[in-house]
Write an enzyme that holds these catalytic residues in place. Sequence first.
Site, short mmCIF file in Angstrom:
data_model
loop_
_atom_site.label_atom_id
_atom_site.label_comp_id
_atom_site.label_asym_id
_atom_site.label_seq_id
_atom_site.Cartn_x
_atom_site.Cartn_y
_atom_site.Cartn_z
N HIS A 154 -5.59 58.29 -32.76
CA HIS A 154 -5.67 57.13 -32.99
C HIS A 154 -5.45 56.44 -31.50
O HIS A 154 -4.53 56.57 -31.05
CB HIS A 154 -4.61 56.61 -33.94
CG HIS A 154 -5.04 56.77 -35.70
ND1 HIS A 154 -5.07 58.00 -35.87
CD2 HIS A 154 -5.20 56.08 -36.55
CE1 HIS A 154 -5.49 57.96 -37.15
NE2 HIS A 154 -5.31 56.65 -37.48
N LYS A 196 -1.26 45.06 -42.54
CA LYS A 196 -2.35 44.11 -42.28
C LYS A 196 -2.64 43.31 -43.42
O LYS A 196 -2.99 42.07 -43.31
CB LYS A 196 -3.55 44.64 -41.37
CG LYS A 196 -4.66 43.97 -41.00
CD LYS A 196 -5.67 44.53 -40.22
CE LYS A 196 -6.85 43.86 -39.97
NZ LYS A 196 -7.79 43.65 -41.07
#
Length: 965
Positions: free
Chosen positions: A156, A594
Amino acid sequence: METGVFTSTLTGWQPEDSATLAGQVGLLGRLLGRTIRELRGASVLEQVEDLRLLCKQAMVEDRPELRRQAAQRIADLDCREIVHLLHAYTAFFHLVNKVEQMEITRVYREPEEAGAWSRRETIDAAVRGLKEQGCTLQQALSVLSRLDIQPTLTAHPTEARRRSILYKQKQVASLLGRLRRETLTTDERDELLGEISNQIGLLLTTDDIRQTRPTVDDEVESGLYFVRNAIWATVPRIYRDLQAALWRHYGESPETLPVLLRFRSWIGSDRDGNPNVTAEVSRRTYLYQRRVVLRLYLDELCELRRELSLSSRQAPPSEDLRRSLEEDGRILTIDEQRRRHYQHEPYRLKISYIMARLEKLLQQVINRPREAMAPGGAYDCPAFLADLQLLAASLRKSGFGRLVSQSRLGRLLIRVRTFGFHLVALDFRQHSKVHEETVAELLRLAGVEEDYAALDEERRLGLLQNELSNPRPLLPRGCELPAEARDLLATLSLVGELQGSDPAAVGSYIISMTHEVSDLLEVLLLAKEAGIWRLRDGRVESRLQLVPLFETIEDLELSGQMVDKMLANPVYRLHLAAQNDFQEVMLGYSDSNKDGGYWMANWALHQAQECLGRVCRQYGVDLRLFHGRGGTVGRGGGHSGQAIVAMPEVVHNGRLRFTEQGEVISFRYAFADLAHRHLEQIFHAMIRTTGRMAVLAEQKEKAEAAGAAGQPAANADPGRLEGVESEVSPEQLVEFSALMDKIAGLSMQAYRELVRNPEFWAWYTRVTPIEQISRLPIASRPVSRKAAGDVDFDGLRAIPWVFAWIQTRYIVPGWFGAGAALGELSGTDHGRETLAQMYERWPFFRMLVDNARREMGRTRLEIAAEYEALAKDLAVKDFHRLISLDFAAGRRALLELSGEDDLLGGSPEVQRSIALRNPYTDVLNLLQVELLRRYHDSGGEEREALWDALFLSVNGIAAAMQSTG
């Protein structure tokens, strides 16, 4: 960090100063200052120091006009001068960060070196806790045997530093270590200082930003650097600690412990949203890992051969070893001179034969990889392990048992059982939508279903179950699938190939955005098409482990129901029977945050774990949770041990997986001592929680047996386990959960009113460097699932989302909603009292509050206001005021809850570090704000010319904050 920083002379520095953190930082600051003057000129050095002092004075004296004065000075600089300043401050943080890492390792080592075993969160403390709780040795070993800990490295994109920068940091750290540890003459010390200066000069003049995106191969190489260094060195130490603790507290320990720790990787095999990861790339990754581990074994064996010089004339080998050497001599050829030389040294001779086999295998992997991957090879890992165990058994028979357990051979045996011939197991991951589209195309080409996507879930399940029972392939001869579908089937074929060659080389197959049972059956159908899954005579033949990944708030809330339906599905249950009724489930911390904000995401994750644990227990299925945590609190980061303790008791079964991402890998595994400290904290928490649940289970069984016999039940109190047990009664937990529902609901409402406001996206893209982050070449994977020009809130990945908030010092994902929820609920006497009880007694809530406090302690709204000014020409809502109001209310509530006067109270080291860093970081922020202002006001060639400077500013603030996404 203050004294003498950025001066250009070593006057006042003494050699003994290198023994302290402040002394080392002061030394590096002086050397950096001298280097800046030599390479950039005295005027640049003067600007660096003047801006720092202005920002420090503005902060200490609360005089914002001084910060505006610094901003005006920056506005008068040209781009080249700004770049010089960015390089200077970024280099400073690169140096300071590495020195702080070294200091952490020193602090961790000192108690051990002094013989003090009272250091917190150690393996020794955990085993001592089992003993104090009344566990026998057999019970303690039973607890350990349940441990299944699997850190998982991912690619990532959260590591902004180039490998070149990491290398320079390591060089400086090594030289500083020598300066601190060794007794040096004046000439030797001056020579070392000169070498450090040279490395600082190289660091200052090395590009911080890659010119091109790294390839997947680059990411594989970067990840394996940490595996073959710190991780390779640390794994045997963990087992040494376990055995030493057992000896210390129980007086004995088994010769061999079960494998409790394994590492996995997504690097080179995670294809969700990354078109650069193909089946061929994954094959290349596996082969590279195999080459690396074989070379590591050869290096170890070379040293072991030097060590085991035992003569057969003084310590005769076992009969088994003697017969093995005779067999080796018949079928293997080694250097004749070496064979004669070792004719009376059987251990060295056996190791030479082992090395010959490994060298032959290595050459095969390099030159004939397809042949090397074929099942049933001449020499595999079980045979290698058996040869080493033969050496160990012979040594024990000759009275050298201690030589086995406390030497290179013992460490090698642990490594072979941990790393095998694959080094780290590869997980494969793909998005559920890709599976659906491929299945739809296969069914269409086969004439089975023209529009699979239009079917409802019930009809999909019926169709999939029928096809899974049908042995014929779907794809007609001569028909060709789209490229993505072809690669998907090739990937599944590769999984089967790897499992046939080395079963331990493949971990799980993870399905991103799992919503329905059909998302799993689609993968089974594709696996059947690839020849790695078969249903025959009512039994499934497959080693494919499917892992649903729940990521959004809605999916987390429905995860228990989803897994219930999954386990009730007859075909999937047959598949699970082939996996010994074992199921892994992954939880996504990034997208949930998120989607719903900090408080709701964490509560939804906690409830999901509780539901999943109960559902799997109901079906008699062995569950392992896989926590997809990032490095920042906004993506599930924080103290690992506290996070484990805070999990619901129903999932404390000894099994744990978690991701290690980006800069987290660099930080936790930069040094072997850091890796050891990180892993021992994980083991400490896991032993404590697993031990407590094991004792509870045993006492429950005894109570039930006593009840059945008509005897009074014994006290079922498992005793206190410091830092682990919850003091919450079932009735209180109901009350606490109800209030947590309100906290999560109120906070999510406030969060979504912020991020879902129609004007928010225009504001966010103006005041944050998200555009620059989106183009920062730090990973092979795109930052959005959409095309770059179409990126919006929903399409933006969680990592750049968090990254941009950190850059501006808002850090919204780590705390926002605290004011809306806790501020309101703490407004009544009952609310304050209940919240106080939750914080005192409930580890989960205490972890949430403490993590939010730390993130709010890192927040600098005074600096964030400078970014807000970039949106002054936009006719949008005052989002800065909205965020500031929530911060103020949340701050009051959190301080009242914790009983502290400061958000970072109770963490003096963190408090001191942030306070010392802030003036330097503030300058970097002001430099970035000026660059963003020029970028927004310019166009064409002038705008393009600002890109490199903006990239550098992003990298510098990432170094200063020690986190990206």
